[in-house]
Write a protein that holds these residues in place. Structure first.
Motif, PDB file in Angstrom:
ATOM      1  N   THR A 193      21.342 -39.986  36.196  1.00  0.00           N
ATOM      2  CA  THR A 193      22.638 -40.117  35.529  1.00  0.00           C
ATOM      3  C   THR A 193      23.686 -39.257  36.216  1.00  0.00           C
ATOM      4  N   VAL A 194      23.311 -38.045  36.559  1.00  0.00           N
ATOM      5  CA  VAL A 194      24.238 -37.145  37.246  1.00  0.00           C
ATOM      6  C   VAL A 194      24.611 -37.720  38.611  1.00  0.00           C
ATOM      7  N   LEU A 195      23.639 -38.237  39.324  1.00  0.00           N
ATOM      8  CA  LEU A 195      23.910 -38.854  40.627  1.00  0.00           C
ATOM      9  C   LEU A 195      24.882 -40.023  40.486  1.00  0.00           C
ATOM     10  N   ILE A 240      18.066 -27.385  38.810  1.00  0.00           N
ATOM     11  CA  ILE A 240      19.148 -26.886  39.668  1.00  0.00           C
ATOM     12  C   ILE A 240      18.859 -27.228  41.126  1.00  0.00           C
ATOM     13  N   SER A 241      17.658 -26.910  41.563  1.00  0.00           N
ATOM     14  CA  SER A 241      17.284 -27.169  42.958  1.00  0.00           C
ATOM     15  C   SER A 241      17.305 -28.656  43.270  1.00  0.00           C
ATOM     16  N   TYR A 242      16.786 -29.461  42.347  1.00  0.00           N
ATOM     17  CA  TYR A 242      16.728 -30.900  42.608  1.00  0.00           C
ATOM     18  C   TYR A 242      18.124 -31.491  42.755  1.00  0.00           C
ATOM     19  N   LEU A 243      19.016 -31.140  41.828  1.00  0.00           N
ATOM     20  CA  LEU A 243      20.345 -31.736  41.866  1.00  0.00           C
ATOM     21  C   LEU A 243      21.124 -31.307  43.112  1.00  0.00           C
ATOM     22  N   PHE A 244      21.175 -30.020  43.391  1.00  0.00           N
ATOM     23  CA  PHE A 244      21.956 -29.576  44.541  1.00  0.00           C
ATOM     24  C   PHE A 244      21.347 -30.039  45.863  1.00  0.00           C
ATOM     25  N   SER A 245      20.029 -29.996  45.959  1.00  0.00           N
ATOM     26  CA  SER A 245      19.404 -30.416  47.219  1.00  0.00           C
ATOM     27  C   SER A 245      19.482 -31.921  47.416  1.00  0.00           C
ATOM     28  N   SER A 246      19.704 -32.679  46.332  1.00  0.00           N
ATOM     29  CA  SER A 246      19.885 -34.125  46.441  1.00  0.00           C
ATOM     30  C   SER A 246      21.344 -34.478  46.719  1.00  0.00           C
ATOM     31  N   LEU A 247      22.265 -33.816  46.032  1.00  0.00           N
ATOM     32  CA  LEU A 247      23.671 -34.182  46.108  1.00  0.00           C
ATOM     33  C   LEU A 247      24.339 -33.709  47.391  1.00  0.00           C
ATOM     34  N   ILE A 248      24.071 -32.494  47.797  1.00  0.00           N
ATOM     35  CA  ILE A 248      24.797 -31.921  48.940  1.00  0.00           C
ATOM     36  C   ILE A 248      24.577 -32.716  50.221  1.00  0.00           C
ATOM     37  N   PRO A 249      23.345 -33.103  50.556  1.00  0.00           N
ATOM     38  CA  PRO A 249      23.181 -33.921  51.770  1.00  0.00           C
ATOM     39  C   PRO A 249      23.723 -35.340  51.618  1.00  0.00           C
ATOM     40  N   ALA A 250      23.684 -35.884  50.403  1.00  0.00           N
ATOM     41  CA  ALA A 250      24.115 -37.264  50.183  1.00  0.00           C
ATOM     42  C   ALA A 250      25.633 -37.414  50.179  1.00  0.00           C
ATOM     43  N   PHE A 251      26.333 -36.346  49.786  1.00  0.00           N
ATOM     44  CA  PHE A 251      27.808 -36.373  49.709  1.00  0.00           C
ATOM     45  C   PHE A 251      28.348 -35.176  50.487  1.00  0.00           C
ATOM     46  N   LYS A 252      28.201 -35.215  51.790  1.00  0.00           N
ATOM     47  CA  LYS A 252      28.572 -34.063  52.623  1.00  0.00           C
ATOM     48  C   LYS A 252      30.056 -33.757  52.589  1.00  0.00           C
ATOM     49  N   HIS A 253      30.871 -34.724  52.221  1.00  0.00           N
ATOM     50  CA  HIS A 253      32.313 -34.544  52.186  1.00  0.00           C
ATOM     51  C   HIS A 253      32.786 -33.985  50.844  1.00  0.00           C
ATOM     52  N   ALA A 281      18.272 -20.400  42.897  1.00  0.00           N
ATOM     53  CA  ALA A 281      17.926 -21.812  43.085  1.00  0.00           C
ATOM     54  C   ALA A 281      19.106 -22.592  43.645  1.00  0.00           C
ATOM     55  N   ALA A 282      20.303 -22.346  43.109  1.00  0.00           N
ATOM     56  CA  ALA A 282      21.484 -23.059  43.598  1.00  0.00           C
ATOM     57  C   ALA A 282      21.813 -22.661  45.030  1.00  0.00           C
ATOM     58  N   TYR A 283      21.768 -21.374  45.314  1.00  0.00           N
ATOM     59  CA  TYR A 283      22.112 -20.906  46.660  1.00  0.00           C
ATOM     60  C   TYR A 283      21.126 -21.419  47.700  1.00  0.00           C
ATOM     61  N   SER A 284      19.848 -21.352  47.392  1.00  0.00           N
ATOM     62  CA  SER A 284      18.831 -21.804  48.355  1.00  0.00           C
ATOM     63  C   SER A 284      18.882 -23.310  48.558  1.00  0.00           C
ATOM     64  N   SER A 285      19.529 -24.030  47.621  1.00  0.00           N
ATOM     65  CA  SER A 285      19.669 -25.484  47.749  1.00  0.00           C
ATOM     66  C   SER A 285      20.997 -25.885  48.394  1.00  0.00           C
ATOM     67  N   GLY A 286      21.750 -24.893  48.853  1.00  0.00           N
ATOM     68  CA  GLY A 286      22.955 -25.180  49.625  1.00  0.00           C
ATOM     69  C   GLY A 286      24.272 -24.959  48.924  1.00  0.00           C
ATOM     70  N   CYS A 287      24.264 -24.573  47.640  1.00  0.00           N
ATOM     71  CA  CYS A 287      25.515 -24.347  46.921  1.00  0.00           C
ATOM     72  C   CYS A 287      26.200 -23.092  47.435  1.00  0.00           C
ATOM     73  N   ARG A 288      27.496 -23.209  47.682  1.00  0.00           N
ATOM     74  CA  ARG A 288      28.271 -22.070  48.181  1.00  0.00           C
ATOM     75  C   ARG A 288      29.544 -21.859  47.359  1.00  0.00           C
ATOM     76  N   ARG A 289      29.539 -22.348  46.157  1.00  0.00           N
ATOM     77  CA  ARG A 289      30.675 -22.180  45.245  1.00  0.00           C
ATOM     78  C   ARG A 289      30.118 -21.833  43.870  1.00  0.00           C
ATOM     79  N   PHE A 290      30.447 -20.648  43.350  1.00  0.00           N
ATOM     80  CA  PHE A 290      29.889 -20.187  42.087  1.00  0.00           C
ATOM     81  C   PHE A 290      30.992 -19.689  41.166  1.00  0.00           C
ATOM     82  N   ASP A 291      30.956 -20.166  39.916  1.00  0.00           N
ATOM     83  CA  ASP A 291      31.879 -19.701  38.882  1.00  0.00           C
ATOM     84  C   ASP A 291      31.249 -18.546  38.117  1.00  0.00           C
ATOM     85  N   GLY A 292      32.092 -17.590  37.747  1.00  0.00           N
ATOM     86  CA  GLY A 292      31.620 -16.489  36.927  1.00  0.00           C
ATOM     87  C   GLY A 292      32.745 -15.949  36.070  1.00  0.00           C
ATOM     88  N   ALA A 293      32.393 -15.070  35.147  1.00  0.00           N
ATOM     89  CA  ALA A 293      33.382 -14.353  34.344  1.00  0.00           C
ATOM     90  C   ALA A 293      32.874 -12.927  34.177  1.00  0.00           C
TER      91      ALA A 293
END
Length: 281
Positions: free
Chosen positions: A153-155, A183-196, A216-228
Motif C-alpha cells: 500500500t505504501v509503495l 523500516i528497513s523493508y520500506l526504505f530499502s525498497s523505495l530508495i532504489p526504486a525512486f532514485k529521483h 534501521a532507516a540510516y542503514s537502509s539509505g535514509c539521509r533525511r530525519f525529522d526530530g524535535a
C-alpha cells in the motif's frame, strides 16, 4: 545528511497557548543551530490547531539573515497552500497524506481521494510560487483504526506521488508502531526504486526504541530525519494519547557517534535545549 527540526510538531498539540514572543525567540535560536530545515508553523484552521494561529506573525519576526536553514510550513488544503505560498521566506510546503482513510478524515477532514485531488492542485501552487512540496505519508507503518495497511500500500502511494512529480516524501510513523523490520523493508525498497525522490523519516517513538529505528532507516539509505528537541510533541489528531517525536539530541548523538558530520553549531543547540524548558513548561 539532513536534520529537520520540528518545533511546529512539538507545539501544536499543547492546549495552553505558547506566547508568540516565546515562539519567535525559540525558533530564532533554532535557526542559529544550522539545521537543514525548520518545520516552524502551519497555515491551517485556527479552530483545528489553535496553537498555530500566529504562524504568520511568527514568520514576520524570524531572523533569516544569518542562517542557512530553510523554512517549512504545514498545510492541509488548497487554501492553506495559497496562504503559505504568499510568503517568500518559506521554502517548503508540507502536506500530510495518510494511507489510513480514518486518519485522513481526522487530520484534514477529507477522504484520501479528495486529498490526492487537492495535492495535485497544491503541487501546481508550489510550482507557480517556487516552493517545494514535501508529502508526509502519515500512518506509513500502520494505524490503530484497523484500516488496511501493508508495505505494498505504501509503495502504491509513493507511485501516485511520483506521478505528481513530488520530489520529497517523508514516511511518518504517526503513533510509534514502526519497527526495524518494516523500516528497513520500506526504505530499502523505495530508495532504489525512486532514485529521483528524497525520502525522509518522521518517526514518533518512545525513549526505549528510538535508536534501533534510526539505525534501521540510516542503514537502509535514509539521509533525511525529522526530530524535535527533547522529543516534545506528537500528533493531536492521531489518538487519545500523544506519542512523542524523535528527540533531536538523540539523532545528533547517534550520527556524531558513528562519524557523520552534521555541521551543526553545538553551542547553539545546547542553548536551544536549555531554552525549550521555558517554551514547553
Amino acid at each position: 545528511m539532513k536534520i529537520i527540526e520540528c518545533p511546529r510538531d512539538a507545539m501544536q498539540g499543547l492546549k495552553q497557548f505558547i506566547p508568540t514572543s516565546l515562539k519567535i525567540d525559540y525558533i530564532n535560536q533554532l535557526l542559529r543551530v544550522g539545521f537543514d530545515t525548520i518545520d516552524f508553523g502551519s497555515f491551517v484552521s485556527p479552530k483545528a490547531i489553535p496553537q498555530m494561529s500566529d504562524t504568520a506573525e511568527v514568520l514576520a519576526n524570524l531572523d533569516l539573515e544569518n542562517t542557512t536553514s530553510k523554512l517549512l510550513a504545514i498545510i492541509a488544503n488548497v487554501r492553506g497552500a495559497e496562504d503559505a505560498a504568499q510568503h517568500n521566506q518559506i521554502d517548503y510546503l508540507g502536506f500530510p497524506l495518510s494511507v489510513s482513510e480514518t486518519f485522513q478524515q481526522r487530520n484534514t477532514n477529507k477522504s484520501i481521494a479528495e486529498a490526492m485531488g487537492q495535492l495535485a492542485q497544491i503541487q501546481e501552487i508550489c510550482h507557480k510560487h517556487n516552493k517545494t512540496l514535501v508529502t508526509y505519508i502519515s500512518m506509513g507503518f500502520g494505524n490503530p483504526y484497523n484500516d488496511p495497511w501493508d508495505t505494498d500500500t505504501v509503495l502504491h502511494f509513493v507511485n501516485e506521488l511520483d506521478k505528481l512529480q513530488v520530489k520529497i516524501v517523508s514516511l511518518s510513523d504517526t503513533i510509534g508502531v514502526s519497527n526495524p523490520d518494516n523500516i528497513s523493508y520500506l526504505f530499502s525498497s523505495l530508495i532504489p526504486a525512486f532514485k529521483h525522490i528524497e525520502f525522509g523519516a518522521h518517526l514518533h517513538t518512545n525513549p526505549n526504541t528510538w535508536q534501533e529505528k534510526v539505525a534501521a532507516a540510516y542503514s537502509s539509505g535514509c539521509r533525511r530525519f525529522d526530530g524535535a528537541i527533547r522529543g516534545f510533541g506528537g500528533c493531536p489528531m492521531a489518538k487519545d494519547e500523544l506519542v512523542g517525536n524523535m528527540a533531536t539530541e538523540n539523532l545528533v548523538a547517534y550520527f556524531t557517534g558513528i562519524g557523520v558530520n552534521l555541521n551543526l553549531n553545538n553551542a547553539a543547540l545546547d542553548a536551544a535545549i536549555a531554552q525549550s524548558g521555558a517554551v514547553f513548561s
